[in-house]
Design a protein around this motif. Sequence first.
Motif, PDB file in Angstrom:
ATOM      1  N   GLN A  37       9.964 -42.641   8.995  1.00  0.00           N
ATOM      2  CA  GLN A  37       9.053 -42.502  10.149  1.00  0.00           C
ATOM      3  C   GLN A  37       7.626 -42.986   9.686  1.00  0.00           C
ATOM      4  O   GLN A  37       7.116 -43.405  10.424  1.00  0.00           O
ATOM      5  CB  GLN A  37       8.983 -41.104  10.577  1.00  0.00           C
ATOM      6  N   LYS A  40       7.599 -46.582   9.698  1.00  0.00           N
ATOM      7  CA  LYS A  40       7.489 -47.148  10.944  1.00  0.00           C
ATOM      8  C   LYS A  40       5.948 -46.992  11.595  1.00  0.00           C
ATOM      9  O   LYS A  40       5.529 -48.111  12.217  1.00  0.00           O
ATOM     10  CB  LYS A  40       8.365 -46.414  11.910  1.00  0.00           C
ATOM     11  N   GLU A  41       5.318 -45.955  11.330  1.00  0.00           N
ATOM     12  CA  GLU A  41       4.149 -45.585  11.869  1.00  0.00           C
ATOM     13  C   GLU A  41       3.049 -46.691  11.303  1.00  0.00           C
ATOM     14  O   GLU A  41       1.898 -47.025  12.024  1.00  0.00           O
ATOM     15  CB  GLU A  41       3.455 -44.171  11.364  1.00  0.00           C
ATOM     16  N   GLU A  43       3.674 -49.776  10.111  1.00  0.00           N
ATOM     17  CA  GLU A  43       4.375 -51.184  10.362  1.00  0.00           C
ATOM     18  C   GLU A  43       3.654 -51.803  11.636  1.00  0.00           C
ATOM     19  O   GLU A  43       3.751 -51.443  12.692  1.00  0.00           O
ATOM     20  CB  GLU A  43       5.994 -50.888  10.511  1.00  0.00           C
ATOM     21  N   LYS A  48      10.132 -55.898  12.168  1.00  0.00           N
ATOM     22  CA  LYS A  48      10.509 -54.592  11.458  1.00  0.00           C
ATOM     23  C   LYS A  48      10.375 -53.350  12.035  1.00  0.00           C
ATOM     24  O   LYS A  48      11.361 -52.484  11.563  1.00  0.00           O
ATOM     25  CB  LYS A  48       9.397 -54.876  10.212  1.00  0.00           C
ATOM     26  N   GLN A  49       9.327 -53.205  12.746  1.00  0.00           N
ATOM     27  CA  GLN A  49       9.669 -51.828  13.445  1.00  0.00           C
ATOM     28  C   GLN A  49      10.787 -51.533  14.265  1.00  0.00           C
ATOM     29  O   GLN A  49      11.235 -50.490  14.255  1.00  0.00           O
ATOM     30  CB  GLN A  49       8.149 -52.013  14.478  1.00  0.00           C
ATOM     31  N   LYS A  50      11.338 -52.559  14.888  1.00  0.00           N
ATOM     32  CA  LYS A  50      12.681 -52.599  15.490  1.00  0.00           C
ATOM     33  C   LYS A  50      13.706 -52.244  14.810  1.00  0.00           C
ATOM     34  O   LYS A  50      14.459 -51.283  14.878  1.00  0.00           O
ATOM     35  CB  LYS A  50      12.763 -53.933  16.239  1.00  0.00           C
ATOM     36  N   ILE A  52      13.449 -50.635  11.872  1.00  0.00           N
ATOM     37  CA  ILE A  52      13.071 -49.097  11.145  1.00  0.00           C
ATOM     38  C   ILE A  52      13.651 -48.366  12.574  1.00  0.00           C
ATOM     39  O   ILE A  52      14.164 -47.325  11.955  1.00  0.00           O
ATOM     40  CB  ILE A  52      11.687 -49.044  11.080  1.00  0.00           C
ATOM     41  N   GLY A  53      13.402 -48.708  13.671  1.00  0.00           N
ATOM     42  CA  GLY A  53      13.855 -47.652  14.765  1.00  0.00           C
ATOM     43  C   GLY A  53      15.136 -47.569  14.897  1.00  0.00           C
ATOM     44  O   GLY A  53      15.675 -46.507  14.973  1.00  0.00           O
TER      45      GLY A  53
END
Length: 243
Positions: A37, A40-41, A43, A48-50, A52-53
């Motif tokens: 988490q 993600k915050e 990034e 990359k965020q996708k 991590i999601g």
Amino acid sequence: IRNKIVDIEKMEILSHLSASISHEVRNGLTGAKGFMQLLKENESDFQKQKYIGIALGELERSEFIIRDFLTFAKPAPEKIEKINMEHFLNYIIELVSPISNMNSIKVKKSLSPFWVIGDRRIIQQAFLNIFKNAIEAMPNGGQLGISVKSHKDMYEISIEDTGVGMDSEQIERLGKPYFTTRGQKGTGLGMMVAYRVIEELNGKIKVTSQIGKGTTFTIYLPSSFHNSENVIIDPSVRNVEHN
Ligand code: ADP
Ligand code: MG
């Protein structure tokens, strides 16, 4: 006979083992999720965020499975106590209030005191699973009614929602492992656990439901005590695990 006894012992070892593994795995998952988490915050890269999601989603799913299964694999040792069910139900309502508030669900309760002898953690899991299902059946709001009625030798607890409802085929499959209509979010273990627990308390569950109107779970429990005279143990909410 000999073989049977050995089998039962094996089952007990297995269930204790899976309970402790569940706990360990859950701790690991919770830790990993926290760090993901954070990542993600911070990034900014969309791709990359996708990723991590997606990873977070998978961790969450594993967490659901462990959470719903935890009670089924009985944690040792069992702690049998006398539970004030009025306090207990109020506490369950409190526990689910973050999700019921989020779904704008009105809670209506009509409780009265009664007592049950059993393992608080296990009974809590059963009721939590039923309450959560009721709330999840009302994504656009509705009313959750909890009421207690006393009969001659038993108590009747009703958990009533104004949610999506179930058809007779769904009701039939309720409590069978892995039966879920909630796709990726569902485990299909919640009701299995609830049925097992109520059965173990020598109770019964009745389900009435109508598609689009709502569902009522009625739980019948044999009354352990008829009055409040000798209540020794008052439920201490501090000892109850949050999940
Ligand atoms: P899960 O919640 O993970 O799907 P459960 O065993 O808790 O697994 O429930 C199994 C299924 O039973 C749910 O997916 C849903 O279809 C149905 N169900 C249970 N409770 C309700 C309810 N109150 N209203 C409508 N459907 C319900
Ligand atoms: Mg459920």
